[in-house]
Design an enzyme around this catalytic site. Structure first.
Site, short mmCIF file in Angstrom:
data_model
loop_
_atom_site.label_atom_id
_atom_site.label_comp_id
_atom_site.label_asym_id
_atom_site.label_seq_id
_atom_site.Cartn_x
_atom_site.Cartn_y
_atom_site.Cartn_z
CB CYS A 1 34.50 -34.90 63.11
SG CYS A 1 36.18 -34.79 63.70
CB CYS B 1 37.73 -32.02 62.08
SG CYS B 1 36.14 -31.61 62.76
CE LYS C 1 40.12 -28.25 59.33
NZ LYS C 1 38.92 -27.65 59.86
CE1 TYR D 1 35.69 -22.23 63.70
CE2 TYR D 1 33.63 -21.02 63.40
CZ TYR D 1 34.63 -21.50 64.23
OH TYR D 1 34.57 -21.27 65.57
CD GLU E 1 38.97 -24.43 58.95
OE1 GLU E 1 39.24 -24.32 60.15
OE2 GLU E 1 38.30 -25.38 58.50
CG HIS F 1 64.21 -16.68 74.85
ND1 HIS F 1 63.50 -15.75 74.12
CD2 HIS F 1 65.51 -16.58 74.45
CE1 HIS F 1 64.33 -15.10 73.33
NE2 HIS F 1 65.55 -15.59 73.50
CD GLU G 1 60.24 -15.55 74.37
OE1 GLU G 1 60.79 -15.24 75.44
OE2 GLU G 1 60.88 -15.89 73.35
P1 NDP Z 1 29.89 -20.30 59.29
O1 NDP Z 1 28.66 -20.04 60.04
O2 NDP Z 1 31.21 -20.26 59.96
O3 NDP Z 1 29.98 -19.29 58.07
C1 NDP Z 1 28.96 -19.17 57.11
C2 NDP Z 1 29.29 -17.99 56.25
O4 NDP Z 1 28.36 -17.92 55.19
C3 NDP Z 1 29.19 -16.67 57.02
O5 NDP Z 1 30.29 -15.87 56.66
C4 NDP Z 1 27.89 -16.09 56.52
O6 NDP Z 1 27.85 -14.70 56.47
C5 NDP Z 1 27.85 -16.61 55.10
N1 NDP Z 1 26.50 -16.67 54.56
C6 NDP Z 1 25.41 -17.18 55.18
N2 NDP Z 1 24.34 -17.07 54.38
C7 NDP Z 1 24.76 -16.48 53.24
C8 NDP Z 1 24.11 -16.10 52.06
N3 NDP Z 1 22.82 -16.29 51.87
N4 NDP Z 1 24.86 -15.53 51.08
C9 NDP Z 1 26.17 -15.32 51.26
N5 NDP Z 1 26.84 -15.66 52.37
C10 NDP Z 1 26.13 -16.23 53.36
O7 NDP Z 1 29.63 -21.69 58.56
P2 NDP Z 1 30.61 -22.74 57.87
O8 NDP Z 1 29.77 -23.43 56.86
O9 NDP Z 1 31.88 -22.12 57.46
O10 NDP Z 1 30.89 -23.75 59.05
C11 NDP Z 1 29.79 -24.34 59.73
C12 NDP Z 1 30.15 -24.60 61.17
O11 NDP Z 1 31.00 -25.72 61.23
C13 NDP Z 1 30.91 -23.47 61.85
O12 NDP Z 1 30.07 -22.52 62.40
C14 NDP Z 1 31.70 -24.20 62.88
O13 NDP Z 1 30.91 -24.31 64.01
C15 NDP Z 1 31.94 -25.56 62.25
N6 NDP Z 1 33.30 -25.64 61.69
C16 NDP Z 1 34.34 -25.59 62.56
C17 NDP Z 1 35.63 -25.67 62.09
C18 NDP Z 1 36.75 -25.58 63.05
O14 NDP Z 1 36.53 -25.80 64.25
N7 NDP Z 1 37.96 -25.24 62.62
C19 NDP Z 1 35.93 -25.82 60.67
C20 NDP Z 1 34.75 -25.85 59.85
C21 NDP Z 1 33.50 -25.77 60.35
P3 NDP Z 1 27.73 -13.81 57.81
O15 NDP Z 1 29.05 -13.93 58.49
O16 NDP Z 1 27.48 -12.45 57.27
O17 NDP Z 1 26.59 -14.38 58.57
#
Ligand code: NDP
Length: 461
Positions: free
Chosen positions: A42, A47, A50, A179, A183, A437, A442
């Site tokens: 984080c 976080c 970012k 995510y 982002e 407002h 709102e």
């Molecule tokens: P996520 O799980 O959000 O997303 C991973 C993405 O990668 C999904 O879209 C998934 O596809 C895709 N994917 C997985 N395997 C493959 C593959 N073999 N080939 C192509 N695409 C693939 O993970 P992130 O790494 O973005 O983030 C990790 C975690 O960190 C999040 O789940 C969240 O909990 C946390 N996080 C939170 C944030 C916040 O609170 N703002 C910011 C950043 C991270 P599919 O959708 O089809 O499974």
């Protein structure tokens, strides 16, 4: 049997630090080891940096919007190195605060990799010695995953490297639809980088409410982000300093940089879990019960290393529950219901509770209230960005099951709405609350008529 420590924690991220400080304040003798920098994902590479990058990239949209408000900003320029340097200074400051807080609480900090040797023994690699502890807490976090089966996968960076690039690339291809992918695509696009997002499915953020995801697609396209959907990389090559990406749909992309954002994995490799008998499951995640206990009686795990809900506030609350239960005689169970979530895309997303799909699948007969509107600020600036708010309400009880917003400041709204929604607020209580407002928020108390349900049902069933 006496041990060197009452508690030894592996990993000084948000969860590990909070649990260790609390346990120490409750009188336990606590040690903690961190192989990287105190603060964890984080603070150091997640976080916090970012969000600085998000703020930086949002300025470009503010400059674009300022004209109709009477401003002439002239030629603007952006210096990547300034941003990275200032971000690093702030991260150093936070890292220092975390270390000071551990010291103040009386926790002994080891800047070392720690490996389990057996049920009560931790080997400190940097110190070349072992320590023993009555209880061990594993809060080692997670790490970005890349698809090593793809030829040239090593040519792509992850979010770890994105925070320290020497130069801002002119163009980037980001893989993923979660995510981090969304982002970072917005961050890079806002900083003027020609950005393409490659996602294997048809809809980004697939676990979010479908209306939010659909709106996000439109907004990303408005921002000039190119989407390659239902496709994945087949190969990455380096040709004359550029990265050439081949896709399963036959398209070829050429960019200065390629970024993997295809998920994170628990950081359990080489941690000695098998020596201590700690069981792992999918993706190497440590399996725990509702009290964070692993398969070994005295070993516990919290945060991303368990791959449960990978969010900082969750890891912190798990750490608190662990410390309260074991060092303050106050058995505490982590409550995973109604955790508010945000995606810091541009526009951002805030969400709490059930999506429409989840509510229907759970057997709720629902009313859907929805508002899709142009925020006042954009009506003058001409920015086409819209805002969408959605309430999922149980028809029988009038209880608000979920709230989903995409648009300006939605994470800030959702944090406040989550208090009421977690505690079973009724739609009638939204209606009974006076609007503020003029604000975008709102709208949430002026949603009077449920949208055409048969249409929603037909569209998504
Ligand atoms: P996520 O799980 O959000 O997303 C991973 C993405 O990668 C999904 O879209 C998934 O596809 C895709 N994917 C997985 N395997 C493959 C593959 N073999 N080939 C192509 N695409 C693939 O993970 P992130 O790494 O973005 O983030 C990790 C975690 O960190 C999040 O789940 C969240 O909990 C946390 N996080 C939170 C944030 C916040 O609170 N703002 C910011 C950043 C991270 P599919 O959708 O089809 O499974």
């Amino acid at each position: 049997m006496s041990y060197d420590y009452d508690l030894f924690t592996i990993g000084a991220g948000s969860g590990g630090v909070r649990a260790s400080r609390l346990a120490s304040q409750y009188g336990a003798k606590v040690g903690i080891a961190e192989e990287s920098r105190v603060g964890g994902t984080c603070v150091i590479r997640g976080c916090v940096p970012k969000k600085f990058f998000v703020y930086a990239s949002e300025f470009s949209h503010a400059f674009e919007d300022s004209g109709p408000y009477g401003w002439s900003v002239g030629d603007v320029s952006f210096d990547w190195k300034t941003l990275v340097e200032n971000k690093d200074k702030n991260i150093d400051r936070l890292n220092g605060i975390y270390i000071t807080n551990l010291e103040k609480a009386g926790v002994e900090l080891f800047h070392s990799r720690a490996i389990l040797k057996d049920q009560h023994t931790v080997h400190l690699v940097g110190e070349g010695r072992d320590v023993t502890a009555e209880k061990i807490l594993i809060s080692a976090g997670g790490t970005p995953w890349t698809d090593e089966s793809i030829e040239g996968h090593e040519l792509g960076i992850t979010s770890n490297e994105a925070f320290h690039l020497e130069e801002l690339p002119g163009s980037i291809v980001v893989a993923g639809g979660g995510y981090i992918a969304v982002e970072f695509a917005c961050i890079f696009a806002g900083l003027g980088v020609d950005t393409t997002l490659v996602y294997r499915g048809p809809t980004l953020l697939k676990n979010f409410d479908h209306d939010i995801s659909e709106q996000l697609h439109k907004e990303l396209e408005h921002k000039g982000i190119k989407l390659e959907l239902s496709t994945i990389f087949t190969k990455i090559e380096k040709v004359d300093g550029k990265k050439h990406v081949s896709l399963t749909n036959g398209n070829k992309l050429v960019a200065d940089q390629v970024m993997w954002a295809v998920g994170r994995r628990p950081k359990t490799v080489g941690l000695g879990l098998e020596k201590a008998g700690v069981a792992t499951g999918h993706n190497g995640a440590i399996i725990t019960d509702d009290h964070h206990k692993t398969s070994v009686e005295n070993i516990y795990a919290i945060g991303d290393v368990t791959d449960r809900v990978n969010l900082t506030p969750v890891a912190i609350r798990e750490g608190i529950a662990f410390a309260e239960s074991h060092f303050n005689a106050k058995p505490t169970v982590m409550d995973y219901d109604f955790i508010p979530k945000a995606v810091f895309s541009q526009p951002p997303i805030g969400t709490v509770g059930m999506t429409e799909r989840e509510a229907r699948d759970a057997g709720h007969n629902v009313h859907i209230y929805r508002s899709d509107f142009m925020p006042m600020k954009n009506s003058l600036s001409g920015n086409p960005e819209r805002m969408l708010m959605k309430l999922v309400v149980d028809k029988a009880t009038d209880t608000v099951l979920g709230c989903h917003i995409i648009g300006f400041e939605s994470p800030e709204m959702i944090q406040c709405l989550a208090i009421a929604i977690k505690h079973g607020v009724k739609k009638a209580e939204f209606d009974a609350t006076c609007a503020l407002h003029p604000s975008a928020a709102e709208e949430i108390v002026t949603l009077k008529v449920p949208s055409n349900e048969s249409m929603v049902g037909k569209k998504h069933d």
